[in-house]
Design a protein around this motif. Sequence first.
Motif, PDB file in Angstrom:
ATOM      1  N   THR A  60      -1.912   4.637   4.342  1.00  0.00           N
ATOM      2  CA  THR A  60      -3.058   3.881   4.833  1.00  0.00           C
ATOM      3  C   THR A  60      -4.091   4.866   5.349  1.00  0.00           C
ATOM      4  O   THR A  60      -3.813   6.050   5.498  1.00  0.00           O
ATOM      5  CB  THR A  60      -2.650   2.934   5.984  1.00  0.00           C
ATOM      6  N   ASP A 111      -7.093  -1.350   5.940  1.00  0.00           N
ATOM      7  CA  ASP A 111      -6.075  -1.956   5.077  1.00  0.00           C
ATOM      8  C   ASP A 111      -5.596  -3.262   5.704  1.00  0.00           C
ATOM      9  O   ASP A 111      -5.135  -3.286   6.857  1.00  0.00           O
ATOM     10  CB  ASP A 111      -4.888  -1.020   4.891  1.00  0.00           C
ATOM     11  N   TRP A 120       0.847  -1.186   0.000  1.00  0.00           N
ATOM     12  CA  TRP A 120       0.000   0.000   0.000  1.00  0.00           C
ATOM     13  C   TRP A 120       0.891   1.247   0.000  1.00  0.00           C
ATOM     14  O   TRP A 120       1.973   1.238   0.582  1.00  0.00           O
ATOM     15  CB  TRP A 120      -0.860   0.099   1.262  1.00  0.00           C
TER      16      TRP A 120
END
Length: 243
Positions: A106, A112, A103
């Motif tokens: 976040t 997530d 990712w």
Amino acid sequence: MKIPTATILLSVILSGTSATLHGATVNAFWSAQTEQDAIANGGSFNPDATASTFPVTPGISLAGTHVIAGGGMPGGAATFQDFQGNTWNGVANATGAGFAFGWNGTTTVGSDALTISLNLTNIQNLMIRMDVRSAQGGSEPRASAFSAIEYSIGGGAFTSVPGANLGNFTNNSYVAMNYNLSSLDAIEGQSDVQIRFTVGHAGNTTSFRFDNIQLTADAVPEPAFLSSLLMGAGLLTFRRKRL
């Protein structure tokens, strides 16, 4: 002294039964790339298991609003040798970085997460290892640990894995994490198990990566197979007594 044939066969069956009870080791591994030194060799990100000996190959999924397109990003862990003996190189390798699940930034805690889905029918003593990196690109805070590590059975509610190490990801480098779930009896033998690693809140200029995810477990025989072995041993013993 001549050993009766029935005794020899009984010994062979019982020794085989003992080995079977301990079970064979099964493994699954995700390199997150199509080939070794993927970037240098023109390869790409790959979310599927690189190799698996599980009866049903486990899967990995990523959730969250900041998942990199396709789920992968450059910058894998430096080096790792998988259960087949293959070496996978990342950012520390001079020929080019590998890929990782990841990712960029976040959002709120709980949004997530990386989830491993497994069929653990006749499987026990699950262990998970992975390389994890939380990187800080600016002044915003990074995710310094997982906010939760949980399991779910049959699509039910998620429950915290007792005593799971949430990690300490504060130095911008990959950290090897190991989880021994052999004492988590609730998941053993279940056909629909999910293990979820949720990432804590961090700023938009940060990133979070998983790489070199490897599962190890023990396969156990089906009850019917064990019964047939033990029945065979019993019949031989009976035959020996009749002789």
